[in-house]
Design an enzyme around this catalytic site. Structure first.
Site, PDB file in Angstrom:
ATOM      1  N   ARG A  43      31.485-136.149   5.453  1.00  0.00           N
ATOM      2  CA  ARG A  43      31.099-137.327   5.563  1.00  0.00           C
ATOM      3  C   ARG A  43      29.744-137.751   5.818  1.00  0.00           C
ATOM      4  O   ARG A  43      29.351-138.720   5.659  1.00  0.00           O
ATOM      5  CB  ARG A  43      32.117-137.763   6.765  1.00  0.00           C
TER       6      ARG A  43
ATOM      7  N   LYS B  46      43.339-114.117  26.056  1.00  0.00           N
ATOM      8  CA  LYS B  46      42.059-114.402  26.198  1.00  0.00           C
ATOM      9  C   LYS B  46      41.556-113.601  27.505  1.00  0.00           C
ATOM     10  O   LYS B  46      42.414-113.554  28.560  1.00  0.00           O
ATOM     11  CB  LYS B  46      41.930-115.628  26.426  1.00  0.00           C
TER      12      LYS B  46
ATOM     13  N   LYS C  93      41.622-108.265   5.632  1.00  0.00           N
ATOM     14  CA  LYS C  93      40.791-107.476   6.548  1.00  0.00           C
ATOM     15  C   LYS C  93      41.204-105.639   5.712  1.00  0.00           C
ATOM     16  O   LYS C  93      42.314-105.767   5.376  1.00  0.00           O
ATOM     17  CB  LYS C  93      41.240-107.293   8.005  1.00  0.00           C
TER      18      LYS C  93
ATOM     19  N   ASP D 240      48.138-120.415  18.138  1.00  0.00           N
ATOM     20  CA  ASP D 240      46.809-120.075  17.387  1.00  0.00           C
ATOM     21  C   ASP D 240      46.881-118.452  16.911  1.00  0.00           C
ATOM     22  O   ASP D 240      46.415-118.473  15.861  1.00  0.00           O
ATOM     23  CB  ASP D 240      45.729-120.037  18.634  1.00  0.00           C
TER      24      ASP D 240
ATOM     25  N   LYS E 241      44.086-122.162   8.263  1.00  0.00           N
ATOM     26  CA  LYS E 241      45.045-122.372   9.287  1.00  0.00           C
ATOM     27  C   LYS E 241      44.399-123.432  10.332  1.00  0.00           C
ATOM     28  O   LYS E 241      43.262-123.922  10.054  1.00  0.00           O
ATOM     29  CB  LYS E 241      45.391-121.035   9.917  1.00  0.00           C
TER      30      LYS E 241
ATOM     31  N   ASP F 156      45.087-116.753   5.648  1.00  0.00           N
ATOM     32  CA  ASP F 156      45.075-115.854   6.770  1.00  0.00           C
ATOM     33  C   ASP F 156      44.192-114.741   6.665  1.00  0.00           C
ATOM     34  O   ASP F 156      44.466-113.770   5.944  1.00  0.00           O
ATOM     35  CB  ASP F 156      46.580-115.464   7.061  1.00  0.00           C
ATOM     36  N   HIS F 157      42.985-115.142   7.393  1.00  0.00           N
ATOM     37  CA  HIS F 157      42.052-114.362   7.105  1.00  0.00           C
ATOM     38  C   HIS F 157      42.365-112.651   7.594  1.00  0.00           C
ATOM     39  O   HIS F 157      41.421-111.735   7.113  1.00  0.00           O
ATOM     40  CB  HIS F 157      40.515-114.523   7.714  1.00  0.00           C
TER      41      HIS F 157
ATOM     42  N   HIS G  47      48.514-114.673  12.336  1.00  0.00           N
ATOM     43  CA  HIS G  47      48.157-113.524  12.226  1.00  0.00           C
ATOM     44  C   HIS G  47      49.072-112.444  12.587  1.00  0.00           C
ATOM     45  O   HIS G  47      49.174-111.512  11.888  1.00  0.00           O
ATOM     46  CB  HIS G  47      46.868-113.333  13.087  1.00  0.00           C
TER      47      HIS G  47
ATOM     48  N   GLU H 183      41.410-110.246  23.394  1.00  0.00           N
ATOM     49  CA  GLU H 183      39.855-110.968  23.286  1.00  0.00           C
ATOM     50  C   GLU H 183      39.201-111.061  24.703  1.00  0.00           C
ATOM     51  O   GLU H 183      40.084-111.250  25.639  1.00  0.00           O
ATOM     52  CB  GLU H 183      40.033-112.397  22.837  1.00  0.00           C
TER      53      GLU H 183
ATOM     54  N   LYS I 184      37.833-106.663  23.453  1.00  0.00           N
ATOM     55  CA  LYS I 184      38.155-107.168  22.038  1.00  0.00           C
ATOM     56  C   LYS I 184      38.663-106.045  21.109  1.00  0.00           C
ATOM     57  O   LYS I 184      37.980-104.974  20.828  1.00  0.00           O
ATOM     58  CB  LYS I 184      36.890-107.754  21.434  1.00  0.00           C
TER      59      LYS I 184
END
Lengths: 361, 510
Positions: free
Chosen positions: B58, B359, B199, B253, B165, B194-195, B258, B233, B364
């Protein structure tokens, strides 16, 4: 010889290696293959230790360096052990062990037994042969090798040496040859394939009427292999009676599947990069991949109708360790190279009948 | 007609030249992931010549301003570094197109620009539309593409769409989005990214299972006690993420996409072939077989949700979830979720899959651990200390990708004492060269028409069906299961430990 590490008795190589690891508990011993580096050149074993230091950054292995001096009147075998360690991703120290053997005089006949007693079991053997093939390259040796890496640019009589490679291919089931000259042309092949992804370029391919390849005189094999790849990939037929060779160029003729006659020239220039230029032209399309003598970029040009694409990609130099690593990274059985061998051998004037009647001494 | 020069050159499907149109081109995803991925493909010579990139967003910008913004970030994040000469060529492929997402005229102009690019490129019109905009614009973008006729293509060409996503926020919204997508693009041309599936280690799950004869015979309820999938995480709601996260929560999420994708790769039957539908047919069967926790009581028994309270992570003090920036102080959104999942198939009958995501955990890490049943203890149970646990096969997805196997061994000495030992394979130790970014692989796959690593419509909807029951119990029932809490920097609430305690199981210590 200090660079080779600690000199050890032949009979205690394994015990000394174990002691070496026990001294350093912080390191990880990693190995995905046995890498034998063989040379009959004076002093090569020291240079090869540096190469292995580089290679083990990316390819964990047990390295076995072999230096041969057949002319030395004294028969002897000496061995050294060391480890090449690298910090991986800034964290872990990963080490690869190296055993160096120097064989002289009549002891060179004990190469197979001495060296191959120290392979890591179950891991493949990659054998890097440097320089001219010699009588040591026999079935007793190559039957143990999974991947055989050589550099045909170092051969004085490539036709004869390739006959030996071809014989090994026929005789040994798992033997997979890899020519550094073929590796040198990888970036060029990738670029050509990328340019012919363009639909208009692809359409023009069967109307190709000219191929021009320029190489350094030391890398004529790379030029001929590149040409063999182009011809073989497209299934074009050779018109052998139209071949002309001069001192600085070889001229071949082919016919495309559309019946268009293609003139192909492989020329040499001493000031050129190993593979300086490849140009494939048809009336409507030019594909050119080129590299300046000192440039680290491969320039790619596609000109088709009013459409033009120009781009550069970085390429590695002519450093043997880099080439070797690039070859290892691609893995596999090198099927494409095997596929082009018959066409390539025909450019060298070798036919199949000749292969089984030749021996190298 | 295939490009004959591609044959056997690289062992993958052949990507084709196309114009990549990125919606949401001024966003973080474009700058930090998509453009660096395309740049690295160019650097490695893997990007087909003639690929063009059009950023659609935009804000007012010129091509030059857009390129220089991308260059600045690429210098910082590109995994192979930044090469000025390569960038100079690469940047010429990039163009900017300013338009509102709902502006029909903007799409008309886009169609004209794409036409010009096609003409310049010789008439071929392959197009790849990447919707990286905020989810609220998905409908607008897709419908406008259709209205502008950009969803169709000339004979011999293709027009594909990649959707980022979140693919919906529940089953009805996902179904709606699927309908909108499928009204615009055929399912075969729809790539739901879906990254995680891009992997290296996720791709290696199938190799590990089906290329190693020693695992598959044991991969069932005769030998496996349970399986754990953990995504931990050590971050909270930094960078204003709280606004999005508080609406989504850990279950939507991460688990819906995933972690259920990883679960289906672990649990699926061997596919008949490696085609996209061959693999996805087997994955969707797993999702269809998930036992539904469709009452609040079943959810309370099998799912734990929690929020972190004030604590310390990596030595740094951190606030509780409800005190985070842009989070509703009265929020009941879960920052942690743990589930017991049962797959009602012959292979997995009676084997619980424990999935957790949280979280502000101590570190991680994402991993899958397969816990094998213990051997009969008739031989060693009389020993002091007994047998120290069963075999555990761990597939580490990130960081420190690799595989390890825990076994039991005798401690050297005259006495018979047993201890666990670990056989460990690290990608970083064995392969010095870094893996490509997931987006590189996925972008090339979409240019090559290979959808194996993308989610299919039925996979997405089956996953939402499972998730919706839980969300409904949490947010719509009169007697919702409670929200537990845990101190930031710890491994989650006690209630999550209790989920495994039955049968003497424990979460694996990472």
């Amino acid at each position: 010889m200090q660079i080779l590490g600690k000199e050890v008795a032949i009979g205690s190589v394994d015990r000394e290696l174990r002691l070496l690891w026990e001294q350093d508990k912080a390191s990880t011993n990693a190995s995905l293959m046995n890498l034998a580096v063989y040379s009959e050149n004076d002093g090569a074993i020291l240079r090869n230790s540096d190469l292995v230091q580089e290679i083990t950054r990316e390819h964990a292995c047990r390295a076995i360096l072999i230096g041969i001096d057949r002319d030395d009147p004294k028969a002897s075998i000496r061995a050294w052990i060391t480890a090449h360690c690298h910090l991986r991703h800034g964290r872990k120290s990963v080490c690869c062990e190296q055993i160096a053997f120097q064989l002289t005089g009549r002891a060179t006949g004990r190469l197979r037994n001495t060296v191959f007693a120290h392979l890591n079991s179950d891991l493949p053997l990659v054998f890097w042969w440097q320089g001219e093939l010699s009588s040591i390259f026999s079935e007793r040796l190559y039957s143990l090798i999974e991947r055989f890496v050589f550099d045909s640019s170092q051969w004085s009589d490539p036709a004869e040496s390739f006959k030996c490679i071809e014989r090994a291919l026929k005789n040994a089931n798992n033997f997979s040859p890899m020519d550094m000259e073929w590796t040198r042309s990888y970036a060029v092949r990738l670029a050509v394939a990328g340019l012919y992804d363009d639909p208009l370029a692809k359409q023009s391919l069967e109307y190709t009427n000219s191929i021009r390849i320029k190489v350094h005189p030391n890398h004529k094999m790379a030029g001929l292999q590149l040409l063999a790849w182009i011809i073989q990939s497209n299934g074009w037929k050779p018109l052998m009676d139209k071949r002309q060779d001069t001192e600085i160029s070889d001229r071949f003729c082919f016919e495309t599947n559309e019946g268009v006659e293609v003139t192909a020239v492989v020329e040499t220039a001493s000031s050129a990069a190993p593979i300086a230029e490849l140009e494939i032209s048809s009336p409507d399309c030019t594909v050119r991949v080129s590299r300046g003598a000192d440039s680290r970029y491969l320039h790619q040009l596609l000109n088709v109708g009013s459409h033009r694409v120009e781009q550069s990609t970085p390429v590695s130099g002519n450093d043997p360790a880099e080439l070797f690593m690039a070859q290892l990274s691609r893995g596999g059985k090198n099927s494409l190279f095997r596929m082009i061998i018959p066409t390539f051998l025909s450019f060298l004037g070798v036919n199949e009948e000749e292969i089984y009647g030749t021996n190298i001494e | 007609m295939n490009n004959p020069f591609r044959k056997d050159l690289v062992s993958r499907s052949q990507p084709e030249a196309c114009t990549v149109v990125i919606f949401g081109a001024t966003g973080d995803l474009t700058h930090r992931k998509l453009i660096p991925a395309l740049y690295n493909l160019q650097l490695e010579g893997a990007l087909p010549a003639g690929v063009k990139i059009v950023g659609f967003a935009r804000r007012e910008k010129t091509d030059e301003q857009f390129r220089s913004g991308l260059e600045e970030i690429n210098r910082k994040v590109s995994r192979s570094g930044h090469d000025d000469e390569v960038w100079a060529d690469f940047a010429q492929k990039i163009h900017y197109h300013q338009s509102e997402f709902q502006d029909a005229d903007g799409y008309k102009r886009l169609a004209e620009s794409l036409e010009e690019i096609d003409q310049e490129r010789g008439g071929k019109g392959n197009r790849l539309f990447y919707i990286a905009s905020a989810p609220s614009f998905f409908d607008d973008v897709l419908e406008s593409l259709k209205d502008a006729g950009l969803n169709s293509c000339r004979a011999g060409c293709w027009s594909r769409v990649i959707v980022e996503k979140p693919f919906g926020i529940d089953l009805p919204s996902a179904q709606h989005l699927n309908e909108v997508v499928n009204k615009t693009f055929q399912e075969k041309d729809t790539y739901r990214i879906d990254h995680y599936l891009g992997k290296e280690t996720a791709q290696n799950i199938m190799v590990l299972r089906f290329a190693n004869a020693i695992f598959e015979p044991l991969w069932n309820n005769n030998y496996i006690d349970h399986i754990q999938i953990t995504c931990a995480e050590n971050l909270g709601m930094e960078g204003g993420r709280g606004g999005y996260y508080d609406k989504a929560g850990a279950l939507r999420d991460m688990v819906q996409n995933h972690l259920l994708q990883l679960l289906s790769l672990v649990a699926m039957e061997p596919p008949t072939d490696l085609t996209a539908d061959g693999v996805r047919d087997e994955k969707v069967k797993v999702l269809r077989s998930l036992r539904q926790w469709d009452t609040p009581e079943l959810v309370a028994e099998n799912v734990v949700r929690a929020q972190y309270t004030e604590g310390h992570v990596d030595g740094e003090k951190c606030v509780g979830y409800c005190q985070e920036d842009r989070v509703d102080p009265e929020s009941t959104t879960e920052a942690y979720v743990a589930l017991r999942i049962m797959i009602d198939t012959w292979r997995w009958s009676g084997v619980p899959f424990f999935v957790r995501m949280g979280k502000q955990l101590p570190k991680k890490a994402t991993e899958i651990s397969v816990h094998f049943k213990e051997p009969p203890t008739v031989l060693f149970n009389a020993l002091s200390g007994g047998v120290p646990g069963g075999n555990v096969l761990v597939i580490r997805i990130q960081p420190d990708e690799g595989i390890s196997l825990r076994m039991v061994s005798k401690i050297p000495g005259a006495r018979l004492r047993l201890e666990p030992v670990k056989m460990d394979f690290h990608y970083s130790t064995s392969f010095g060269k870094g893996s490509p970014e997931a987006y590189e692989r996925l972008l090339l796959d979409s240019m090559a028409g290979d959808a194996t690593l993308f989610a299919r419509r039925d996979e997405v909807e089956e996953a939402w069906k499972f998730i919706d029951h839980i969300e409904s119990a949490w947010h719509e029932s009169s007697n919702p299961p409670p929200v537990a809490d845990y101190v930031a920097g710890t491994w989650g609430p006690k209630e999550a430990d209790d989920l495994l305690a039955e049968g003497g199981r424990k979460w694996r210590r990472l």
